[in-house]
Design a protein around this motif. Sequence first.
Motif, PDB file in Angstrom:
ATOM      1  N   ILE A  35     -10.034  -2.021   1.865  1.00 26.40           N
ATOM      2  CA  ILE A  35      -8.992  -2.481   2.592  1.00 26.40           C
ATOM      3  C   ILE A  35      -9.170  -3.380   3.759  1.00 26.40           C
ATOM      4  O   ILE A  35     -10.166  -2.997   4.511  1.00 26.40           O
ATOM      5  CB  ILE A  35      -8.188  -1.251   2.951  1.00 26.40           C
ATOM      6  CG1 ILE A  35      -7.756  -0.345   1.842  1.00 26.40           C
ATOM      7  CG2 ILE A  35      -6.871  -1.564   3.922  1.00 26.40           C
ATOM      8  CD1 ILE A  35      -7.097   0.936   2.322  1.00 26.40           C
ATOM      9  N   VAL A  75       0.877  -1.139   0.009  1.00 24.84           N
ATOM     10  CA  VAL A  75       0.089  -0.067  -0.073  1.00 24.84           C
ATOM     11  C   VAL A  75       0.715   1.393   0.096  1.00 24.84           C
ATOM     12  O   VAL A  75       1.972   1.295   0.834  1.00 24.84           O
ATOM     13  CB  VAL A  75      -1.203  -0.123   1.355  1.00 24.84           C
ATOM     14  CG1 VAL A  75      -0.289  -0.105   2.415  1.00 24.84           C
ATOM     15  CG2 VAL A  75      -1.779   1.050   1.205  1.00 24.84           C
ATOM     16  N   LEU A  91      -1.708  -0.599  -4.164  1.00 26.76           N
ATOM     17  CA  LEU A  91      -2.876   0.144  -3.695  1.00 26.76           C
ATOM     18  C   LEU A  91      -2.528   1.588  -3.222  1.00 26.76           C
ATOM     19  O   LEU A  91      -1.433   1.655  -2.377  1.00 26.76           O
ATOM     20  CB  LEU A  91      -3.570  -0.677  -2.292  1.00 26.76           C
ATOM     21  CG  LEU A  91      -4.870  -0.063  -2.087  1.00 26.76           C
ATOM     22  CD1 LEU A  91      -5.918  -0.347  -2.936  1.00 26.76           C
ATOM     23  CD2 LEU A  91      -4.973  -0.327  -0.646  1.00 26.76           C
ATOM     24  N   THR A 116       7.466   0.764  -1.433  1.00 24.36           N
ATOM     25  CA  THR A 116       6.278   0.321  -1.812  1.00 24.36           C
ATOM     26  C   THR A 116       6.251  -0.029  -3.164  1.00 24.36           C
ATOM     27  O   THR A 116       5.857  -1.143  -3.680  1.00 24.36           O
ATOM     28  CB  THR A 116       5.127   0.992  -1.359  1.00 24.36           C
ATOM     29  OG1 THR A 116       5.075   1.550  -0.013  1.00 24.36           O
ATOM     30  CG2 THR A 116       3.871   0.732  -1.916  1.00 24.36           C
ATOM     31  N   GLY A 124      -9.264   2.316  -1.204  1.00 19.75           N
ATOM     32  CA  GLY A 124      -8.295   2.675  -2.176  1.00 19.75           C
ATOM     33  C   GLY A 124      -8.355   2.376  -3.568  1.00 19.75           C
ATOM     34  O   GLY A 124      -9.424   1.841  -3.829  1.00 19.75           O
TER      35      GLY A 124
END
Length: 784
Positions: A88, A9, A47, A34, A60
């Motif tokens: 999520i 994420v 995400l 990420t 998201g």
Amino acid sequence: MSQTYSVPVLFVPDLVVLPGMVVPVPLDDAAQATVDAARASESGKLLVAPRLDDRYPTHGVIASIVQVGRMPGGQQAAVVKGEKRAQIGTGAPGHGTALWVEITEVDDAPITDETKALAAEYKQLVLAMLQRREAWQIIDAVNKMTDPSALADTSGYTAWLTDVQKRELLETADVTARLRLLIDWTGEHLAETEVNDKIADDVRNGMEKQQKEFLLRQQLAAIRKELGEDEPDGADDYRGRVETADLPDNVREAALREVGKLERASDQSPETGWIRTWLDTVLDLPWQVSTTDSTDIAGARQILDADHHGLDDVKDRIVEYLAVRARRADRGLQVVGGRGSGAVMVLAGPPGVGKTSLGESVARALGRKFVRVALGGVRDEAEIRGHRRTYVGALPGRIVRAIGEAGSMNPVVLLDEIDKVGSDYRGDPAAALLEVLDPAQNHTFRDHYLDLDLDLSDVLFLATANVVENIPSALLDRMELVTIDGYTEDDKVVIARDHLLPRQRERAALTDTEVAVTDDALREVAANYTREPGVRQFERLLAKALRKAATNIESGKAQIPVTIDESDLKDYLGRPRFTPESEERTAVPGVATGLAVTGMGGDVLFIEVGRVGGTGADGESAGGTRLQLTGQLGDVMKESAQIALSYVRSHASELGIDPHALEGTVHVHVPAGAVPKDGPSAGVTMVTALVSMATGRKVRADVGMTGEVTLNGRVLPIGGVKQKLLAAQRNGLKTVFIPQRNEPDLDDVPAEVLDALEVKPMVDVAEIVAQALEPVQNGASAAA
């Protein structure tokens, strides 16, 4: 079917990414980790979720990495493309240092006819916004969109939606709900934009018009200068204005003479400014303008009755004035501008009885303009007559300015607080008012500034005053005195119910269905919370009660409807400020209740008499008795005390007094000591208090008295009988002794006051003493 899997994420703080958006994202260490984790994963997805300060995000966008590089500033960045909404879940294990979460894809609901209709409506709003911004390339792209979900998600690029609104769109899975939100928000912004654009256009057009006029005026000035012509605001312009104005012949002649002086004077002469200002003042006055008086007698009376309760003397006088004017008009007699056709009345009474507001009602009943001239504290004669034109900053007087403000020659002019006009080295304004208010002279009133005859004979002058004695006798002689003595308790209840309560409800944003005040509560307020002849304090207390009621309603402490009854007043207004005190004050011998008139109306006056041994240091000798007086008494009241003591001593045997009871120092005190007092009407009260002290018999608590006393005991007439009886009723007295020669004054006293009081006209003070004192068996023994 929705899929569930794990992805790293990427939190973005100042950006909300919706499906279909392609945006660059700056990379810090956490974001770089990420992106690296996503590129190393099998799906290559990550995400993108907004970073919130108040909570953890619930939704998201699943995004793919389009490109990784550097921004123009050199900062590392990644370009991501949003593909699909996701919910999520919980955290999940994953490789690298990135944060991995478990997500569930959110599928779009089936497209219905309602969704298509909302999408078409939203597309029209978006196109209207884009057309205002002339974004033609984006317009083509929007026109090609057919998917309602994709169309709704294009709002992520719009500048008129806030980040909070975009987060709400991200968390709204249903396309139909998203379109409804977007239609509301975009419609509001479009309306606001149209208003702002209109304002901007008006401002721009106004500035362009001003610039155009300025340029044309500059060109016109240059042309006139080349031709040798004067400016348009010069003497030629004033001559044309005077010749075309509707002016009386004498005024026109005087104005043309001043125009001639202006034409002969140079531009550098200071006289030109004075002449221009004088001409402007003359031309602005309504010399030939008058309003037509209403001849509807019944309608005028209805207006007066609707605006004010009671005050029949004033209303009758106004109706009589209208009736006479109507009859003169029917017979073709002069009714405007004739000598002596005006009327001058002075409304005298305590504060709060409606004197000032009555002037507006009179103007409305007559159909005239209304102007108020405040005279309180005026000490300069020039405020009335104006300044000479030779003075710097000279102005016409207040009377002329009032005529100009009214715009007619026959307005209703209220001269407020005429009893508070003062005088000093600058002259006496009251003397200047003599010509204004004299019906035999005011048809040729001459203001110092105008220096022209001004006809004030058709002006209806009304004056107000609290204390008639403060008005100079010569000025009072020019006016017709109408006394407003105050209201009874019943009057106050009616006024509060019909006038004060509706006005205060409106100011407190309440209705009669939300808050009601009972008549019993109004009567209790009038009886024990206020002791005033008017209703000003009454209205303040009503406002306080309604404010508290509104507060209780808003805070949930009270439920609608709220009824304020007599038992509720303590919660809304506190304890009563006034309680009957005559019984307490007269509980000992030597105290009697008198009646007086002040600038605030009628009031009760307790006179206390006591005897001490020895002699008073500052007393005055009266044979074997010394008299000491306190309470800020005036000369007349001091003489009344001496007369009372002399009468009691000379008639001691007739009054049943032991001669030794008056030896030593007799102390007469009239509270409150901080208030100056004067007048002869306390004579009978002083006699009664002296006899009560000397005999030890208490004065009846329910008895009040007023009257001047002579050395042989005769009771002489006094003034203010109506105001004194109103005060007696307010203070709970039952019996009042007045001079017999004041008996005709009882015709002006309201019937409910006479019903509540036993009024006894008396000739001899001995009779008052005999009836005012309690019987011998109920009193104490004589003070030897």
